[in-house]
Design a protein around this motif. Structure first.
Motif, PDB file in Angstrom:
ATOM      1  N   PHE A  97       0.831  -1.209   0.000  1.00  0.00           N
ATOM      2  CA  PHE A  97       0.000   0.000   0.000  1.00  0.00           C
ATOM      3  C   PHE A  97       0.867   1.262   0.000  1.00  0.00           C
ATOM      4  O   PHE A  97       0.419   2.316   0.433  1.00  0.00           O
ATOM      5  N   SER A  98       2.117   1.156  -0.372  1.00  0.00           N
ATOM      6  CA  SER A  98       3.055   2.277  -0.446  1.00  0.00           C
ATOM      7  C   SER A  98       3.284   2.971   0.896  1.00  0.00           C
ATOM      8  O   SER A  98       3.436   4.169   0.975  1.00  0.00           O
ATOM      9  N   LEU A  99       3.309   2.159   1.947  1.00  0.00           N
ATOM     10  CA  LEU A  99       3.634   2.709   3.268  1.00  0.00           C
ATOM     11  C   LEU A  99       5.038   2.210   3.587  1.00  0.00           C
ATOM     12  O   LEU A  99       5.336   1.046   3.355  1.00  0.00           O
ATOM     13  N   ASN A 100       5.900   3.079   4.124  1.00  0.00           N
ATOM     14  CA  ASN A 100       7.240   2.551   4.375  1.00  0.00           C
ATOM     15  C   ASN A 100       7.273   1.771   5.685  1.00  0.00           C
ATOM     16  O   ASN A 100       6.330   1.790   6.464  1.00  0.00           O
ATOM     17  N   GLN A 101       8.394   1.101   5.920  1.00  0.00           N
ATOM     18  CA  GLN A 101       8.412   0.106   6.975  1.00  0.00           C
ATOM     19  C   GLN A 101       8.189   0.698   8.368  1.00  0.00           C
ATOM     20  O   GLN A 101       7.446   0.144   9.175  1.00  0.00           O
ATOM     21  N   ALA A 102       8.800   1.854   8.629  1.00  0.00           N
ATOM     22  CA  ALA A 102       8.672   2.449   9.958  1.00  0.00           C
ATOM     23  C   ALA A 102       7.230   2.876  10.211  1.00  0.00           C
ATOM     24  O   ALA A 102       6.662   2.614  11.281  1.00  0.00           O
ATOM     25  N   LEU A 103       6.634   3.533   9.198  1.00  0.00           N
ATOM     26  CA  LEU A 103       5.240   3.966   9.357  1.00  0.00           C
ATOM     27  C   LEU A 103       4.313   2.767   9.481  1.00  0.00           C
ATOM     28  O   LEU A 103       3.346   2.794  10.238  1.00  0.00           O
ATOM     29  N   ALA A 104       4.636   1.694   8.743  1.00  0.00           N
ATOM     30  CA  ALA A 104       3.797   0.496   8.799  1.00  0.00           C
ATOM     31  C   ALA A 104       3.858  -0.119  10.183  1.00  0.00           C
ATOM     32  O   ALA A 104       2.846  -0.559  10.723  1.00  0.00           O
ATOM     33  N   LYS A 105       5.042  -0.130  10.768  1.00  0.00           N
ATOM     34  CA  LYS A 105       5.156  -0.705  12.104  1.00  0.00           C
ATOM     35  C   LYS A 105       4.359   0.133  13.103  1.00  0.00           C
ATOM     36  O   LYS A 105       3.666  -0.395  13.962  1.00  0.00           O
ATOM     37  N   ASN A 106       4.462   1.459  12.973  1.00  0.00           N
ATOM     38  CA  ASN A 106       3.672   2.323  13.852  1.00  0.00           C
ATOM     39  C   ASN A 106       2.184   2.058  13.695  1.00  0.00           C
ATOM     40  O   ASN A 106       1.434   2.147  14.656  1.00  0.00           O
ATOM     41  N   SER A 107       1.770   1.743  12.468  1.00  0.00           N
ATOM     42  CA  SER A 107       0.342   1.647  12.221  1.00  0.00           C
ATOM     43  C   SER A 107      -0.283   0.427  12.887  1.00  0.00           C
ATOM     44  O   SER A 107      -1.499   0.368  13.001  1.00  0.00           O
ATOM     45  N   ILE A 108       0.493  -0.565  13.311  1.00  0.00           N
ATOM     46  CA  ILE A 108      -0.133  -1.619  14.098  1.00  0.00           C
ATOM     47  C   ILE A 108       0.350  -1.643  15.544  1.00  0.00           C
ATOM     48  O   ILE A 108      -0.068  -2.482  16.314  1.00  0.00           O
ATOM     49  N   SER A 109       1.248  -0.727  15.907  1.00  0.00           N
ATOM     50  CA  SER A 109       1.664  -0.728  17.310  1.00  0.00           C
ATOM     51  C   SER A 109       1.453   0.641  17.960  1.00  0.00           C
ATOM     52  O   SER A 109       0.497   0.837  18.697  1.00  0.00           O
ATOM     53  N   ALA A 110       2.318   1.600  17.638  1.00  0.00           N
ATOM     54  CA  ALA A 110       2.276   2.890  18.326  1.00  0.00           C
ATOM     55  C   ALA A 110       0.960   3.625  18.083  1.00  0.00           C
ATOM     56  O   ALA A 110       0.360   4.167  19.016  1.00  0.00           O
ATOM     57  N   ASN A 111       0.498   3.627  16.828  1.00  0.00           N
ATOM     58  CA  ASN A 111      -0.731   4.349  16.537  1.00  0.00           C
ATOM     59  C   ASN A 111      -1.937   3.727  17.227  1.00  0.00           C
ATOM     60  O   ASN A 111      -2.859   4.435  17.640  1.00  0.00           O
ATOM     61  N   CYS A 112      -1.933   2.386  17.349  1.00  0.00           N
ATOM     62  CA  CYS A 112      -3.053   1.734  18.025  1.00  0.00           C
ATOM     63  C   CYS A 112      -3.085   2.136  19.496  1.00  0.00           C
ATOM     64  O   CYS A 112      -4.151   2.375  20.064  1.00  0.00           O
ATOM     65  N   ARG A 113      -1.910   2.230  20.099  1.00  0.00           N
ATOM     66  CA  ARG A 113      -1.872   2.680  21.495  1.00  0.00           C
ATOM     67  C   ARG A 113      -2.330   4.126  21.594  1.00  0.00           C
ATOM     68  O   ARG A 113      -3.031   4.503  22.534  1.00  0.00           O
ATOM     69  N   ALA A 114      -1.956   4.918  20.596  1.00  0.00           N
ATOM     70  CA  ALA A 114      -2.383   6.320  20.602  1.00  0.00           C
ATOM     71  C   ALA A 114      -3.895   6.421  20.545  1.00  0.00           C
ATOM     72  O   ALA A 114      -4.501   7.288  21.183  1.00  0.00           O
ATOM     73  N   VAL A 115      -4.530   5.525  19.789  1.00  0.00           N
ATOM     74  CA  VAL A 115      -5.994   5.526  19.715  1.00  0.00           C
ATOM     75  C   VAL A 115      -6.581   5.255  21.100  1.00  0.00           C
ATOM     76  O   VAL A 115      -7.532   5.909  21.528  1.00  0.00           O
TER      77      VAL A 115
END
Lengths: 190, 291
Positions: free
Chosen positions: B226-244
């Protein structure tokens, strides 16, 4: 070092201004050894190794399914690559299944470094092998076979003991299987 | 710490066996939390009580007893006190927005809505998407990415949502189920990532069966499609979920995200002295009044 200064085969100075990598009078017109290429600053082919684990549907009783082997995984991965990335995908993402053990359901795939993400995605999109629903789960991604071998060996015994716990394997078989897996994994080259 | 913030909850008395299998596989794959999702359309959300029951994971595999949800949930603000080994279970409401003139009552004052940990909306047209980005009191904007979106995701709207700290959801479950949904998902996800620049995106499974899940690192790699780079992709299932989770906690447990009130009985032993200070000032004021 520029092309033409030295012959790749015999490492002798070639004629001044020559543009060929091989000297005209080369006595060893065979493929250059790896070490020789490194003198010339040529980059060797770089790979990625994926160590994967196969999860089957937990509702079906766990069993050792010898019908699934490296060849079947190779075929279904190829199908998935074609379905998702087309002819281009198959062409660019060259890979080989180096190892698969039906006892521990782990395996190793080698592929070109440039296209490993495409191959990995194709692996994730596989939903069944030989009509058995399953998930591929990549547990280690390595740049050399050695790092993958080490992880594979570490996980191997744990996986076998797990199978004993589930009642699929006999305790007496474990040592022999660990030994065989050890030999198989260490026998892998590049 | 990987979280999967969308596992559909079997509504209308569906059986929990399938859900249990899903959760046990999630744990096996290395996730440390799950949010059960209840989809509701329109008015149903405001009037229906929270049907989600938290599973009893201690007897997972057997026929475990079922506990009641919200009161047993650990407070998100105190999550740091719980051990990392614990598997977090949350409840989530997704409201399908269809009518711009309807009042969906998605406020904390509505007890039915407040009983969920996370609130998401799924806008079906551009006006509702704008409303969700700019004004609704929610945590997650979820778009139906398995089919063609009826509107473009425009950057000014997305920026509004980013400023308010909302998160956008990409669910990969449909892409694993069938090929045409995969095409739409890749296209829609790519356009969403273009608009958000990869920030404030969460990736969830929306797995109806257990074998539609994928391991966390496989998901990170899928995101590269989906054209997301690796660091952002990792955030999107870990850090961002915690932020939610933190966002929803501040939405529910604080007043306008500024102030929260707790009874003084809940104070930790080391903070008991604060009670004393409060008493002293009270007395001081009384004395002032008398003089």
């Amino acid at each position: 070092m520029k092309w033409g200064k030295r012959c790749v085969g015999c490492l002798r100075e070639s004629e001044p201004g020559g543009t060929l990598a091989w000297a005209a009078t080369c006595e060893r017109p065979t493929l250059p050894r790896k070490e020789d290429l490194e003198i010339f600053g040529m980059v060797r082919l770089k790979n990625r190794y994926l160590l994967f684990n196969l999860h089957f549907d937990p509702s079906t009783p766990p069993s050792v399914d010898t019908a699934i082997n490296g060849g079947t995984i190779n075929n279904s991965l190829k199908d998935s690559l074609e379905l998702n990335f087309g002819d281009y995908g198959i062409g660019i993402a060259s890979f080989t299944v180096k190892y698969y053990s039906p006892h521990t359901q782990t395996g190793i795939i080698r592929c070109a470094r440039e296209s490993y993400q495409m191959l990995w995605a194709a692996l994730s999109f596989i939903t069944k092998i030989r009509n058995r629903p399953c998930i591929f789960c990549v547990v280690h991604l390595g740049g050399t076979i050695k790092s993958v071998q080490q992880v594979a060996l570490k996980r191997d015994r744990e996986a076998l003991e797990m199978m004993v716990k589930k009642g699929v394997l006999d305790v007496t078989m474990v040592d022999a299987l660990v030994k065989k897996a050890h030999e198989d994994i260490m026998a892998l080259e590049i | 710490m990987f979280l999967d913030l969308n596992v559909p909850y079997p509504s209308h008395g569906g059986d929990l066996a399938e859900l249990k299998k899903t959760v046990s596989l999630l744990r096996e794959l290395g996730y440390q939390g799950v949010a059960y999702n209840f989809m509701a359309s329109g008015k149903e959300a405001a009037n229906k009580t929270n049907p989600i029951k938290i599973l009893d994971l201690s007897e997972l595999g057997g026929h475990g007893g079922v506990k009641n949800s919200a009161s047993d949930l650990p407070s998100v603000l105190s999550a740091s006190r719980t051990t990392a080994k614990e598997f977090q279970q949350l409840s989530r409401l997704t409201v399908i927005l269809e009518d711009i003139s309807a009042n969906y009552q998605l406020t904390v004052n509505n007890p039915n809505v407040a009983s969920y940990d996370l609130i998401a909306v799924q806008p079906t047209n551009e006006k509702l998407f704008l409303a969700a980005c700019s004004s609704l009191e929610i945590d997650i904007i979820s778009l139906d990415m398995g089919s063609r979106l009826p509107f473009y995701i425009k950057q000014p709207m997305v920026n509004l949502a980013l400023q308010r700290g909302l998160f956008f959801e990409i669910s990969y479950g449909g892409a694993i189920r069938d090929a045409s949904a995969r095409r739409h998902l890749i296209r829609n996800a790519a356009s969403l990532i273009r608009a958000t620049k990869g920030k404030n995106v969460i990736i969830t499974s929306e797995a109806q069966k257990d074998l539609e899940l994928r391991g966390p690192y496989d998901v990170i790699n899928l995101a590269s499609i989906f054209s997301l780079n690796q660091a952002l992709a990792k955030n999107s299932i870990s850090a961002n979920c915690r932020a939610v989770l933190y966002r929803s906690a501040t939405r529910r447990q604080t007043n306008r995200g500024v102030l929260s009130v707790e009874p003084s009985a809940n104070l930790a032993e080391s903070n008991k002295w604060k009670e004393g200070i409060l008493d002293d000032t009270d007395e001081g004021e009384d004395a002032m009044d008398e003089t």
